[in-house]
Design an enzyme around this catalytic site. Structure first.
Site, PDB file in Angstrom:
ATOM      1  N   PHE A   1      -7.656  44.661  24.950  1.00  0.00           N
ATOM      2  CA  PHE A   1      -6.625  45.739  24.499  1.00  0.00           C
ATOM      3  C   PHE A   1      -5.644  45.214  23.426  1.00  0.00           C
ATOM      4  CE2 PHE A   1      -1.820  46.836  25.412  1.00  0.00           C
ATOM      5  CZ  PHE A   1      -2.011  47.833  24.644  1.00  0.00           C
TER       6      PHE A   1
ATOM      7  N   ASN B   1     -18.565  33.461  27.110  1.00  0.00           N
ATOM      8  CA  ASN B   1     -17.723  32.967  28.200  1.00  0.00           C
ATOM      9  C   ASN B   1     -17.124  31.667  28.035  1.00  0.00           C
ATOM     10  OD1 ASN B   1     -16.038  32.819  30.518  1.00  0.00           O
ATOM     11  ND2 ASN B   1     -17.784  34.032  31.863  1.00  0.00           N
TER      12      ASN B   1
ATOM     13  N   TYR C   1      -0.816  34.477  39.371  1.00  0.00           N
ATOM     14  CA  TYR C   1      -0.979  34.503  38.068  1.00  0.00           C
ATOM     15  C   TYR C   1       0.272  34.061  37.110  1.00  0.00           C
ATOM     16  CZ  TYR C   1      -0.390  37.590  33.498  1.00  0.00           C
ATOM     17  OH  TYR C   1      -0.536  38.012  32.351  1.00  0.00           O
TER      18      TYR C   1
ATOM     19  N   TRP D   1       3.404  45.579  27.014  1.00  0.00           N
ATOM     20  CA  TRP D   1       2.791  46.104  25.747  1.00  0.00           C
ATOM     21  C   TRP D   1       1.901  47.376  26.244  1.00  0.00           C
ATOM     22  CZ3 TRP D   1       1.038  41.808  21.967  1.00  0.00           C
ATOM     23  CH2 TRP D   1       2.088  41.020  21.744  1.00  0.00           C
TER      24      TRP D   1
ATOM     25  N   ARG E   1      -3.756  48.613  35.189  1.00  0.00           N
ATOM     26  CA  ARG E   1      -2.158  48.566  35.046  1.00  0.00           C
ATOM     27  C   ARG E   1      -1.762  49.842  34.862  1.00  0.00           C
ATOM     28  NH1 ARG E   1      -2.379  43.809  30.586  1.00  0.00           N
ATOM     29  NH2 ARG E   1      -4.278  44.912  30.271  1.00  0.00           N
TER      30      ARG E   1
ATOM     31  N   LYS F   1       0.975  57.973  41.615  1.00  0.00           N
ATOM     32  CA  LYS F   1       1.248  57.003  42.970  1.00  0.00           C
ATOM     33  C   LYS F   1       2.255  56.184  42.566  1.00  0.00           C
ATOM     34  CE  LYS F   1      -3.127  57.340  45.284  1.00  0.00           C
ATOM     35  NZ  LYS F   1      -4.549  56.811  45.015  1.00  0.00           N
TER      36      LYS F   1
ATOM     37  N   TYR G   1      -2.027  47.642  46.972  1.00  0.00           N
ATOM     38  CA  TYR G   1      -2.522  46.652  46.245  1.00  0.00           C
ATOM     39  C   TYR G   1      -3.055  45.502  47.285  1.00  0.00           C
ATOM     40  CZ  TYR G   1      -0.253  47.530  41.643  1.00  0.00           C
ATOM     41  OH  TYR G   1       0.288  48.011  40.510  1.00  0.00           O
TER      42      TYR G   1
ATOM     43  N   ASP H   1       6.642  42.030  43.636  1.00  0.00           N
ATOM     44  CA  ASP H   1       7.051  42.645  42.186  1.00  0.00           C
ATOM     45  C   ASP H   1       8.045  42.058  41.459  1.00  0.00           C
ATOM     46  OD1 ASP H   1       6.387  44.351  40.361  1.00  0.00           O
ATOM     47  OD2 ASP H   1       6.798  46.191  41.410  1.00  0.00           O
TER      48      ASP H   1
HETATM   49  N1  LIG Z   1      -0.837  43.916  27.764  1.00  0.00           N
HETATM   50  C1  LIG Z   1       0.291  43.454  27.990  1.00  0.00           C
HETATM   51  O1  LIG Z   1       1.215  44.125  28.035  1.00  0.00           O
HETATM   52  C2  LIG Z   1       0.222  41.854  28.360  1.00  0.00           C
HETATM   53  C3  LIG Z   1       1.694  41.543  29.168  1.00  0.00           C
HETATM   54  C4  LIG Z   1       1.748  40.191  29.353  1.00  0.00           C
HETATM   55  C5  LIG Z   1       0.857  39.150  29.092  1.00  0.00           C
HETATM   56  N2  LIG Z   1      -0.347  39.496  28.336  1.00  0.00           N
HETATM   57  C6  LIG Z   1      -1.288  38.507  28.192  1.00  0.00           C
HETATM   58  O2  LIG Z   1      -1.883  39.016  26.937  1.00  0.00           O
HETATM   59  C7  LIG Z   1      -3.324  38.627  26.961  1.00  0.00           C
HETATM   60  C8  LIG Z   1      -4.186  39.659  26.400  1.00  0.00           C
HETATM   61  O3  LIG Z   1      -3.705  40.835  27.374  1.00  0.00           O
HETATM   62  P1  LIG Z   1      -4.731  42.242  27.182  1.00  0.00           P
HETATM   63  O4  LIG Z   1      -3.698  43.304  27.823  1.00  0.00           O
HETATM   64  O5  LIG Z   1      -5.127  42.588  26.010  1.00  0.00           O
HETATM   65  O6  LIG Z   1      -5.858  42.131  28.411  1.00  0.00           O
HETATM   66  P2  LIG Z   1      -7.143  42.510  28.423  1.00  0.00           P
HETATM   67  O7  LIG Z   1      -7.886  42.176  29.748  1.00  0.00           O
HETATM   68  O8  LIG Z   1      -7.404  43.737  27.786  1.00  0.00           O
HETATM   69  O9  LIG Z   1      -7.951  41.440  27.129  1.00  0.00           O
HETATM   70  C9  LIG Z   1      -8.275  39.920  27.822  1.00  0.00           C
HETATM   71  C10 LIG Z   1      -9.789  39.780  27.181  1.00  0.00           C
HETATM   72  O10 LIG Z   1      -9.885  38.436  27.390  1.00  0.00           O
HETATM   73  C11 LIG Z   1     -11.481  38.412  27.868  1.00  0.00           C
HETATM   74  N3  LIG Z   1     -11.643  37.495  28.538  1.00  0.00           N
HETATM   75  C12 LIG Z   1     -11.365  36.998  29.888  1.00  0.00           C
HETATM   76  N4  LIG Z   1     -11.994  35.939  30.310  1.00  0.00           N
HETATM   77  C13 LIG Z   1     -12.942  35.627  29.295  1.00  0.00           C
HETATM   78  C14 LIG Z   1     -13.557  34.293  29.190  1.00  0.00           C
HETATM   79  N5  LIG Z   1     -13.655  33.537  30.249  1.00  0.00           N
HETATM   80  N6  LIG Z   1     -14.444  34.076  28.171  1.00  0.00           N
HETATM   81  C15 LIG Z   1     -14.126  35.147  27.122  1.00  0.00           C
HETATM   82  N7  LIG Z   1     -13.343  36.096  27.054  1.00  0.00           N
HETATM   83  C16 LIG Z   1     -12.506  36.332  28.277  1.00  0.00           C
HETATM   84  C17 LIG Z   1     -11.637  39.796  28.509  1.00  0.00           C
HETATM   85  O11 LIG Z   1     -13.349  40.034  28.401  1.00  0.00           O
HETATM   86  C18 LIG Z   1     -10.915  40.702  27.747  1.00  0.00           C
HETATM   87  O12 LIG Z   1     -11.551  41.421  26.677  1.00  0.00           O
HETATM   88  C19 LIG Z   1      -3.783  37.967  28.208  1.00  0.00           C
HETATM   89  O13 LIG Z   1      -3.406  36.609  28.420  1.00  0.00           O
HETATM   90  C20 LIG Z   1      -2.543  38.634  29.086  1.00  0.00           C
HETATM   91  O14 LIG Z   1      -2.093  37.778  30.126  1.00  0.00           O
HETATM   92  C21 LIG Z   1      -0.467  41.038  28.224  1.00  0.00           C
HETATM   93  O1  LIG Z   2      -0.418  53.430  40.092  1.00  0.00           O
HETATM   94  C1  LIG Z   2       0.477  52.741  40.090  1.00  0.00           C
HETATM   95  C2  LIG Z   2       0.346  51.234  39.378  1.00  0.00           C
HETATM   96  C3  LIG Z   2       1.376  50.576  39.060  1.00  0.00           C
HETATM   97  N1  LIG Z   2       2.652  50.934  39.744  1.00  0.00           N
HETATM   98  C4  LIG Z   2       3.831  50.094  39.593  1.00  0.00           C
HETATM   99  O2  LIG Z   2       4.124  49.932  38.198  1.00  0.00           O
HETATM  100  C5  LIG Z   2       4.689  48.680  37.731  1.00  0.00           C
HETATM  101  C6  LIG Z   2       4.158  48.248  36.682  1.00  0.00           C
HETATM  102  O3  LIG Z   2       2.628  47.970  36.695  1.00  0.00           O
HETATM  103  P1  LIG Z   2       1.735  47.325  35.888  1.00  0.00           P
HETATM  104  O4  LIG Z   2       0.298  47.675  36.744  1.00  0.00           O
HETATM  105  O5  LIG Z   2       2.121  47.804  34.540  1.00  0.00           O
HETATM  106  O6  LIG Z   2       1.871  45.620  36.097  1.00  0.00           O
HETATM  107  P2  LIG Z   2       3.204  44.698  35.894  1.00  0.00           P
HETATM  108  O7  LIG Z   2       4.318  45.275  35.056  1.00  0.00           O
HETATM  109  O8  LIG Z   2       3.859  44.697  37.201  1.00  0.00           O
HETATM  110  O9  LIG Z   2       2.495  43.261  35.442  1.00  0.00           O
HETATM  111  C7  LIG Z   2       2.089  43.419  34.074  1.00  0.00           C
HETATM  112  O10 LIG Z   2       3.149  42.726  33.324  1.00  0.00           O
HETATM  113  C8  LIG Z   2       2.796  41.823  32.346  1.00  0.00           C
HETATM  114  C9  LIG Z   2       1.201  41.144  32.330  1.00  0.00           C
HETATM  115  O11 LIG Z   2       1.578  40.019  32.419  1.00  0.00           O
HETATM  116  C10 LIG Z   2       0.208  41.748  32.946  1.00  0.00           C
HETATM  117  O12 LIG Z   2      -0.425  42.509  32.172  1.00  0.00           O
HETATM  118  C11 LIG Z   2       0.806  42.590  34.204  1.00  0.00           C
HETATM  119  O13 LIG Z   2       0.832  41.476  35.189  1.00  0.00           O
HETATM  120  C12 LIG Z   2       4.960  48.047  38.923  1.00  0.00           C
HETATM  121  O14 LIG Z   2       5.861  47.921  39.799  1.00  0.00           O
HETATM  122  C13 LIG Z   2       3.654  48.577  39.817  1.00  0.00           C
HETATM  123  O15 LIG Z   2       3.809  48.448  41.088  1.00  0.00           O
HETATM  124  C14 LIG Z   2       2.823  52.043  40.270  1.00  0.00           C
HETATM  125  O16 LIG Z   2       3.797  52.505  40.889  1.00  0.00           O
HETATM  126  N2  LIG Z   2       1.909  52.939  40.444  1.00  0.00           N
END
Ligand SMILES: NC(=O)c1ccc[n+]([C@@H]2O[C@H](COP(=O)([O-])OP(=O)(O)OC[C@H]3O[C@@H](n4cnc5c(N)ncnc54)[C@H](O)[C@@H]3O)[C@@H](O)[C@H]2O)c1
Ligand SMILES: O=c1ccn([C@@H]2O[C@H](COP(=O)(O)OP(=O)(O)O[C@H]3OC[C@@H](O)[C@H](O)[C@H]3O)[C@@H](O)[C@H]2O)c(=O)[nH]1
EC number: 4.1.1.35
Length: 440
Positions: free
Chosen positions: A79, A127, A236, A266, A286, A302, A382, A388
């Protein structure tokens, strides 16, 4: 590779040079100018193919011309990676070595060969757990950005080993290779390293609950508060915390040039997957994708444990602007940990569900359900070991001071553009998937 290097030289733009002794007020002006130049409409919002025009006045926050670099982006197919690649290709001269096991979300940037940035992005399917090419690719780049991770909460308590390996063990060689080869590293951590707020442990009637000192999350002073070991949700956060400490220690003891990013929820197009359409039917993505899936299928959303947890959501495109500032201003970003979020976009999960329902009604033209939400226990949703974060408000002092970055997009606006994308991308596929074959 030599082919790519030739292309890189061709892509160097001409810059307007400024006097080297640039004052701070000028740097604020440059920041505003930069933000303006870097904000054309989003790729997926455009009807016609992107016309690629390299801005000729790109400079860093201190008035120095930005030199094109090569970036090794691990997890580029996810993403955040897909949006970062898009930004780098359409608005900068930088070159990207994109590493991932999947590339579906960046296919539009890789094909056809006639794209304006062809030759500046190269996909390597690998990978990082077991691929000897990793060190060589890091060595070829000026900067490594590590995004690779298992980062969906449904995995933390059900696949804790995979979660810990992915977020700590697999990230270790990346840190090591960067440190040994004197390469800059931007490592993606998470707001989850803060865990729960101090506020959540105060008595319900304590006046201190109103004091931001007990809930606003600050990079350099807030503690990391997790639940007990049997609450495997924290596998995590704990793995991310330890890799942060390792990166920080490599900086302190061995001079690694690093930046740590802590994203605060994000969200935007291409986040995760819609179960049964472009991901497993039984998968739990998520919250944005869970609620989008419910809305597309006309099911109640939900609410886990009453939907009382609070989150601040930031639009992916705002957040990507912050990452680009880090990439292009190493002197200001190195050695720092940055919260990247939008403190103005705070809602409970219940409020998020209500707002998404309203926005989706507007976007799709379909009326809302009579009962748009349903309560579900966390154990049911879950499984055992879930826990949480109660509240997540990022303090913005450090990112403001170092990079002058502020988020721009309101929650309503970001949901409007994101749900427009979800509807356009998935509504037809869901409709087809939901039509049951009739018995002959
Ligand atoms: N999206 C958010 O709001 C959010 C919030 C907090 C932290 N992060 C962190 O940001 C980073 C990216 O998040 P995202 O939302 O884009 O997640 P995402 O799952 O969409 O992207 C992660 C990518 O890493 C790749 N990947 C995982 N393991 C791999 C491996 N062993 N080798 C090669 N590729 C691998 C997956 O295929 C995937 O495309 C992560 O480290 C996540 O913990 C994201
Ligand atoms: O269908 C759903 C899904 C989720 N939720 C709730 O919505 C909240 C947000 O859930 P998300 O799935 O977005 O995940 P969280 O915000 O808890 O964690 C995220 O935070 C930052 C990143 O590191 C990760 O991408 C993820 O861990 C949680 O309280 C979860 O319990 C619902 O109530 N219903």
């Amino acid at each position: 590779m030599p082919h790519i290097l030739t292309q890189l030289h061709k892509a160097i733009p001409s810059f307007i040079f400024f006097h080297p002794r640039v004052s701070l007020s000028l740097s604020s002006f440059l920041l505003a100018a930069n933000n303006f130049l870097l904000s054309p409409p989003a790729l997926e919002d455009r009807e016609t193919p992107v016309s690629f025009e390299m801005a000729t006045t790109r400079m860093d926050l201190d008035g120095r011309p930005i030199k094109p670099i090569t970036i090794c982006m691990i997890g580029a197919g996810g993403f955040i990676g897909s949006h970062l690649c898009e930004k780098l290709m359409s608005e900068t001269p930088h070159k990207v070595l994109a590493l991932d096991v999947y590339n579906d979300k960046i296919k539009h940037l890789l094909e056809p060969d006639s794209l304006p940035w062809a030759g500046r992005i190269q996909f390597h399917r690998l990978n990082i757990k077991h691929d000897s090419r990793l060190e060589g690719l890091i060595k070829m780049a000026d900067l490594t950005i590590n995004l690779a991770a298992i980062c969906t909460p449904a995995d933390y308590n059900t696949r804790p080993l995979d979660t810990i390996y992915s977020n700590f063990i697999d990230a270790l060689p990346v840190v090591k290779y960067c440190s040994e080869n004197n390469k800059r590293l931007i490592h993606f951590s998470t707001c989850e390293v803060y865990g729960k707020t101090i506020q959540s442990f105060l008595p319900k009637d304590s006046p201190l609950r109103q004091d931001p000192a007990y809930y606003v999350l600050k990079e350099d002073t807030s503690p990391c508060i997790f639940g007990s070991i049997e609450k495997q949700r924290w596998s995590y956060a704990c793995a991310k915390q330890l890799i942060e400490r390792l990166v920080y220690a490599e900086g302190a003891e061995n001079g690694l040039e690093f930046t740590i990013v802590r994203p605060f929820n994000w969200i935007g197009p291409r986040m995760d997957f819609i179960p049964g359409i472009d991901g497993p039917s039984e998968g739990v993505p998520r919250v944005l994708a869970c609620f989008s899936n419910n809305l597309l299928r006309r099911e109640p959303l939900k609410l886990v444990d009453g939907g009382q947890s609070q989150r601040t959501f930031v639009y992916i495109k705002d957040a990507i602007d912050a990452v680009l500032l880090m990439i292009e201003n190493p002197d200001r970003a190195n050695g720092h940990i940055f919260n990247v979020g939008n403190p103005n976009n705070e809602v409970t999960v219940r409020q998020l569900a209500e707002m998404m329902t309203k926005v989706y009604t507007k976007v799709s033209g379909e009326p809302a359900l009579e009962s748009p939400t349903i309560d579900v226990s966390s154990k049911e949703f879950y499984g055992e070991g879930y826990d949480d974060s109660d509240k997540r408000i990022p303090d913005m002092t450090i990112i403001n001071k170092q990079l002058g970055w502020n988020p721009k997009t309101s929650l309503w606006d970001l949901l409007d553009s994101t749900l427009t994308y979800q509807h356009r991308t998935y509504a037809e596929a869901i409709r087809k998937a939901m039509v049951k074959p009739t018995a002959s």
